[in-house]
Design an enzyme around this catalytic site. Sequence first.
Site, PDB file in Angstrom:
ATOM      1  N   ARG A  57      36.755 120.319 105.977  1.00  0.00           N
ATOM      2  CA  ARG A  57      38.165 120.310 106.433  1.00  0.00           C
ATOM      3  C   ARG A  57      38.578 118.940 106.949  1.00  0.00           C
ATOM      4  NH1 ARG A  57      39.613 121.407 111.549  1.00  0.00           N
ATOM      5  NH2 ARG A  57      38.037 122.996 111.864  1.00  0.00           N
ATOM      6  N   TYR A 112      63.175 120.068  95.505  1.00  0.00           N
ATOM      7  CA  TYR A 112      62.500 121.318  95.160  1.00  0.00           C
ATOM      8  C   TYR A 112      62.811 122.366  96.254  1.00  0.00           C
ATOM      9  CZ  TYR A 112      58.763 124.728  95.029  1.00  0.00           C
ATOM     10  OH  TYR A 112      58.064 125.901  95.049  1.00  0.00           O
ATOM     11  N   ASP A 184      58.757 111.571  96.657  1.00  0.00           N
ATOM     12  CA  ASP A 184      58.077 112.603  95.875  1.00  0.00           C
ATOM     13  C   ASP A 184      58.167 112.156  94.413  1.00  0.00           C
ATOM     14  OD1 ASP A 184      57.385 114.837  94.346  1.00  0.00           O
ATOM     15  OD2 ASP A 184      58.139 116.259  95.842  1.00  0.00           O
ATOM     16  N   LYS A 209      51.252 119.826  88.986  1.00  0.00           N
ATOM     17  CA  LYS A 209      52.102 119.543  87.832  1.00  0.00           C
ATOM     18  C   LYS A 209      51.404 118.570  86.870  1.00  0.00           C
ATOM     19  CE  LYS A 209      54.941 122.240  90.005  1.00  0.00           C
ATOM     20  NZ  LYS A 209      54.504 122.315  91.342  1.00  0.00           N
TER      21      LYS A 209
HETATM   22  N1  LCS Z   1      57.558 118.603  94.812  1.00  0.00           N
HETATM   23  C1  LCS Z   1      58.154 118.918  93.661  1.00  0.00           C
HETATM   24  C2  LCS Z   1      59.086 117.938  93.007  1.00  0.00           C
HETATM   25  C3  LCS Z   1      57.925 120.166  93.082  1.00  0.00           C
HETATM   26  O1  LCS Z   1      58.530 120.464  91.934  1.00  0.00           O
HETATM   27  C4  LCS Z   1      57.059 121.086  93.733  1.00  0.00           C
HETATM   28  C5  LCS Z   1      56.788 122.439  93.186  1.00  0.00           C
HETATM   29  C6  LCS Z   1      56.461 120.692  94.944  1.00  0.00           C
HETATM   30  C7  LCS Z   1      56.722 119.444  95.444  1.00  0.00           C
HETATM   31  C8  LCS Z   1      55.521 121.610  95.680  1.00  0.00           C
HETATM   32  O2  LCS Z   1      54.277 121.614  95.044  1.00  0.00           O
HETATM   33  P1  LCS Z   1      53.242 122.838  95.095  1.00  0.00           P
HETATM   34  O3  LCS Z   1      53.069 123.201  96.537  1.00  0.00           O
HETATM   35  O4  LCS Z   1      53.831 123.950  94.310  1.00  0.00           O
HETATM   36  O5  LCS Z   1      52.005 122.258  94.508  1.00  0.00           O
HETATM   37  N2  LCS Z   1      57.648 122.843  92.159  1.00  0.00           N
HETATM   38  C9  LCS Z   1      57.613 123.994  91.567  1.00  0.00           C
HETATM   39  C10 LCS Z   1      58.529 124.382  90.577  1.00  0.00           C
HETATM   40  O6  LCS Z   1      59.483 123.729  90.193  1.00  0.00           O
HETATM   41  N3  LCS Z   1      58.208 125.578  90.119  1.00  0.00           N
HETATM   42  O7  LCS Z   1      57.134 126.105  90.772  1.00  0.00           O
HETATM   43  C11 LCS Z   1      56.702 125.129  91.764  1.00  0.00           C
END
Ligand code: LCS
Length: 393
Positions: A57, A112, A184, A209
């Site tokens: 952790r 997001y 981001d 992603k």
């Molecule tokens: N930043 C962006 C630009 C994202 O599109 C997402 C998730 C996150 C941060 C958060 O990431 P995660 O915690 O899911 O790894 N976007 C999503 C979307 O457009 N569809 O499902 C998740």
Amino acid sequence: MKKMKFGTLCVHAGERPDPSSGAHTTPIYQTSTFVFDSAEQGAARFAGEEDGYIYTRLMPNTPTHAVLVEKMAALEDGETGQAFSSGMAAITGVAFSLLKKGDHLLSTDAVYGGTYELFESVLTRSGIEVSFVDTTDLEKVQRNLKKNTRMVFLETPANPTMKICDIAAICGMARQTGAVSIVDNTFATPMFQKPLAMGADAVLHSCTKYLGGHADLVGGVVVGSREFIKSMRPVVNITGPTMSPHEAWLCIRGLKTLHLRMAKHSTNALEVARFLEAHRKIAWVRYPGLPSHPQYEIAQQQMSGFGGMLSFGVAGGIEAGRKLMNSLELCSLAVSLGAVDTLISHPASMTHAGVTEQVRIKTGITDDLVRLSVGIEEPEDIIADLDQALERL
Ligand code: LCS
């Protein structure tokens, strides 16, 4: 040695034969704790007087995580990084490391949905002031920077509107106010956009992603200076947003082909965007590589490619959009993005369902908006699938 090119860094950066076994590929250090040579060494590691692993952790987690963050730091032109259990954990870790009660956060308005909800509900409940600003308008950004602005958060291209903001200009404004700027970079990836080189203090990603790339892991990463990453240590170590060693390994594996995948995502998306823009049943298309994109010029300046994401509206609005999504045979109807296969979704009722209708409309997440994450299949097949579905409308 001369700094290697991006594709070579994807393959090689951070990689080394495993020091304990000589294993060529980074092993998955599936362990929760590490044995100290002596009680004194344990004490020195806890005191931060000696580098080394302690407990999974605690930063720097495990040698598997170390390879991942070294690779990401090389790709983003940063000094080091920190892995997280998800993109949201990475954003939360940064926000709680930087902000305290009474501080102000200026964020891109169209972000997001999860990020929006974190800022709008969790942070404000903690006494942090938040302004959501249309960051495509530099005057509005300037007007909303305050004496107590401690963090500026940019998402560009933004999910799902594909809005683009001027990273260098806004990071410059933030610096003058004494605020830290965070970008981001999930949509563009370091292949096409380097926020640190444009003045950002840290860059973050949902590894879920394009970095992982195969829709088989959930993770996040932050890259910045050694000082910035070290400043997150109390929050990271105490709150425990740890990426699992297995996910770290999957992400390393994905990153080795990032350059190849992104090149194909990008050429495919441009072909699909052109097809859609020319189709009589499509009302509008937003893709940064199309001259019709409202921030096309900034995109040309700060991006070296435009990625695999696009959004569009079907003539006939959401009902026609739903029919289109339900008629596809090759493309999968799923949220998330950046996978090798093409995914389609409806943000207003899915990823951004937690954002009020009023805010959605104001920020451009209209009900007719359909989001496409263009995969690396052959473009003719993606287009043929969209074409047969459009013919059924
Ligand atoms: N930043 C962006 C630009 C994202 O599109 C997402 C998730 C996150 C941060 C958060 O990431 P995660 O915690 O899911 O790894 N976007 C999503 C979307 O457009 N569809 O499902 C998740």
